[in-house]
Design an enzyme around this catalytic site. Sequence first.
Site, PDB file in Angstrom:
ATOM      1  N   HIS A 189       0.964  -1.335  -0.083  1.00 11.28           N
ATOM      2  CA  HIS A 189       0.037   0.143   0.104  1.00 11.28           C
ATOM      3  C   HIS A 189       0.622   1.073  -0.076  1.00 11.28           C
ATOM      4  O   HIS A 189       1.921   1.172   0.861  1.00 11.28           O
ATOM      5  CB  HIS A 189      -1.094  -0.067   1.212  1.00 11.28           C
ATOM      6  CG  HIS A 189      -0.322   0.051   2.522  1.00 11.28           C
ATOM      7  ND1 HIS A 189      -0.160   1.194   3.171  1.00 11.28           N
ATOM      8  CD2 HIS A 189      -0.134  -1.053   3.506  1.00 11.28           C
ATOM      9  CE1 HIS A 189       0.169   0.938   4.336  1.00 11.28           C
ATOM     10  NE2 HIS A 189       0.253  -0.336   4.476  1.00 11.28           N
ATOM     11  N   ASP A 191      -0.205   4.380   0.787  1.00 11.46           N
ATOM     12  CA  ASP A 191      -0.871   5.384   1.639  1.00 11.46           C
ATOM     13  C   ASP A 191      -0.239   5.305   3.242  1.00 11.46           C
ATOM     14  O   ASP A 191       0.360   4.143   3.405  1.00 11.46           O
ATOM     15  CB  ASP A 191      -2.444   5.252   1.996  1.00 11.46           C
ATOM     16  CG  ASP A 191      -2.839   3.875   2.284  1.00 11.46           C
ATOM     17  OD1 ASP A 191      -2.326   3.029   1.956  1.00 11.46           O
ATOM     18  OD2 ASP A 191      -3.797   3.889   3.332  1.00 11.46           O
ATOM     19  N   ASP A 248       6.096   1.323   7.530  1.00 14.16           N
ATOM     20  CA  ASP A 248       4.810   1.061   6.966  1.00 14.16           C
ATOM     21  C   ASP A 248       4.339   1.922   5.813  1.00 14.16           C
ATOM     22  O   ASP A 248       3.640   2.731   6.008  1.00 14.16           O
ATOM     23  CB  ASP A 248       3.832   0.830   8.226  1.00 14.16           C
ATOM     24  CG  ASP A 248       2.463   0.602   7.944  1.00 14.16           C
ATOM     25  OD1 ASP A 248       2.405  -0.044   6.934  1.00 14.16           O
ATOM     26  OD2 ASP A 248       1.807   0.628   8.777  1.00 14.16           O
ATOM     27  N   GLU A 290      -5.152   1.295   2.072  1.00 13.72           N
ATOM     28  CA  GLU A 290      -5.016   0.141   3.147  1.00 13.72           C
ATOM     29  C   GLU A 290      -5.403   0.622   4.714  1.00 13.72           C
ATOM     30  O   GLU A 290      -5.991   0.039   5.333  1.00 13.72           O
ATOM     31  CB  GLU A 290      -3.640  -0.326   2.972  1.00 13.72           C
ATOM     32  CG  GLU A 290      -3.665  -1.644   3.810  1.00 13.72           C
ATOM     33  CD  GLU A 290      -3.209  -1.681   5.297  1.00 13.72           C
ATOM     34  OE1 GLU A 290      -3.629  -2.746   5.814  1.00 13.72           O
ATOM     35  OE2 GLU A 290      -2.821  -0.598   5.946  1.00 13.72           O
ATOM     36  N   GLU A 291      -4.936   1.677   4.915  1.00 15.62           N
ATOM     37  CA  GLU A 291      -4.877   2.346   6.232  1.00 15.62           C
ATOM     38  C   GLU A 291      -6.370   2.318   6.557  1.00 15.62           C
ATOM     39  O   GLU A 291      -6.909   2.538   7.946  1.00 15.62           O
ATOM     40  CB  GLU A 291      -4.136   3.590   6.564  1.00 15.62           C
ATOM     41  CG  GLU A 291      -2.814   3.340   6.281  1.00 15.62           C
ATOM     42  CD  GLU A 291      -1.884   2.386   7.342  1.00 15.62           C
ATOM     43  OE1 GLU A 291      -2.751   1.977   8.377  1.00 15.62           O
ATOM     44  OE2 GLU A 291      -0.654   2.150   7.310  1.00 15.62           O
ATOM     45  N   GLU A 313       4.472  -5.789   4.264  1.00 13.44           N
ATOM     46  CA  GLU A 313       4.216  -5.036   5.502  1.00 13.44           C
ATOM     47  C   GLU A 313       5.303  -5.162   6.351  1.00 13.44           C
ATOM     48  O   GLU A 313       6.031  -6.204   6.561  1.00 13.44           O
ATOM     49  CB  GLU A 313       2.860  -5.406   6.025  1.00 13.44           C
ATOM     50  CG  GLU A 313       1.489  -5.144   5.367  1.00 13.44           C
ATOM     51  CD  GLU A 313       0.957  -3.776   5.811  1.00 13.44           C
ATOM     52  OE1 GLU A 313       1.839  -2.974   6.376  1.00 13.44           O
ATOM     53  OE2 GLU A 313      -0.029  -3.339   5.203  1.00 13.44           O
TER      54      GLU A 313
HETATM   55 ZN   LIG Z   1       0.818  -1.018   6.345  1.00 12.19          ZN
END
Ligand SMILES: [Zn+2]
Length: 426
Positions: free
Chosen positions: A96, A98, A127, A161-162, A190
């Site tokens: 991801h 974001d 992250d 994703e968040e 991740e």
């Molecule tokens: Zn993540």
Amino acid sequence: MTPDPWENLFTMIDGRRDELVDLAQALIRFPTVNPPGEAYRPCAEFIGRRLSARGFAVEYVHAAGTPGDSERHPRINVIARREGAARGPCVHFNSHIDVVQTGAGWTLDPFAAIVKHGKIYGRGACDMKGGLAASIIAVEALIDSGASLPGTLEISGTVDEESGGYGGVHYLAERGWFSPPRVDHVIIPEPLNVDRVCIGHRGVWWAEIQTHGRMAHGSMPFLGDCAVRHMNAVIDRLERDLYPKLMARRTDMPVVPSGARHSTLNLNSIHGGQAESSGYPAPCVPDSCRLVIDRRLLIEENMDGVKSEVRELLEQLVREREGFSYDLRDIFEVQPTMADRNGPVARGTAAAIRRVMGREAEFVCSPGTYDQKHIDRIGKLRDCIAYGPGILDLAHQPDEYVLIEDMVNSAKVMAMAARSLLFGTV
Ligand SMILES: [Zn+2]
């Protein structure tokens, strides 16, 4: 295939250390904060341009109409695909793009991607832009390492994703981007630590409990019915009846940290009566109180059972407590998921960790969820894990960083795992 193809590949990745750092820095410098979903398009296009120059076919998928999507903040995903010289499986790396808001407490500019003491600092370094950069370098090195590769390599940069993945992996999975036969194995970089293979996560049920009362003047509460006192009875019941049960319910899932190896319940927020304000309150008996609960469930539990456990407790109060009435409203739910630790992607990644790190990989599950849920439930693709260089505990923290050494090592692991999967030698 030479007897030991790995040394050549690893040397190549070591030689690209600076390039890996540059790439991670460039990704961190896109302030892809979600919400609202800043800079998704330029970040996706940056990834797309790079991979298209390496012979990937690049597609951009705009998740039109998904939560938060607007002209100003379009939900733009990028998927890059490279077919090999012969037929074979498809190995996909999904990251991801974001990041969460920066929050307070930073001592460094969160979007400057400053390198210090072998670390890159920035929002998303851990992250998970460090993981994304490592996967790109891994795949490029694998392609450049000379052997003609069978099968297909894919890299995606997805959004949101968040905030649940609805404009990202959820949207793509519903449209077949994450289903066999298009894709066979997925690694999500991740931040689960460089020597751990994450095979799944616990489930979630968010719900709102509302108790009802009757308004009256606060000087004569006996003329009304206080919704906050009814909620107090609910919380008391949760404390006495539910929490001990949840503590006693242990899972065989290897969840880290181990405190999350049983069912948990967080009381997320509570509100009753008049809105908070700095002025004097008006004397009223509250006629409504709302409690948001965050229940995390184990692979051994089922969603219906989890819900009826709470509903039964509320029904008991209806029977026992005068004037008690409630509503129970679902907000969000995710089933727990766990891939087979003996499946190809888990085994291949664990073997690569053993080779690169010189120690056994640890198999873990995540206490919270991530995009694996959509790949599993919607895409019906079971052979999916999370593996990446970030340190789990640093995610979403101020002064988040990724260790350059971990990025290099994880790139080696990802390249080795992908190669084994493509050649079917796992
Ligand atoms: Zn993540």
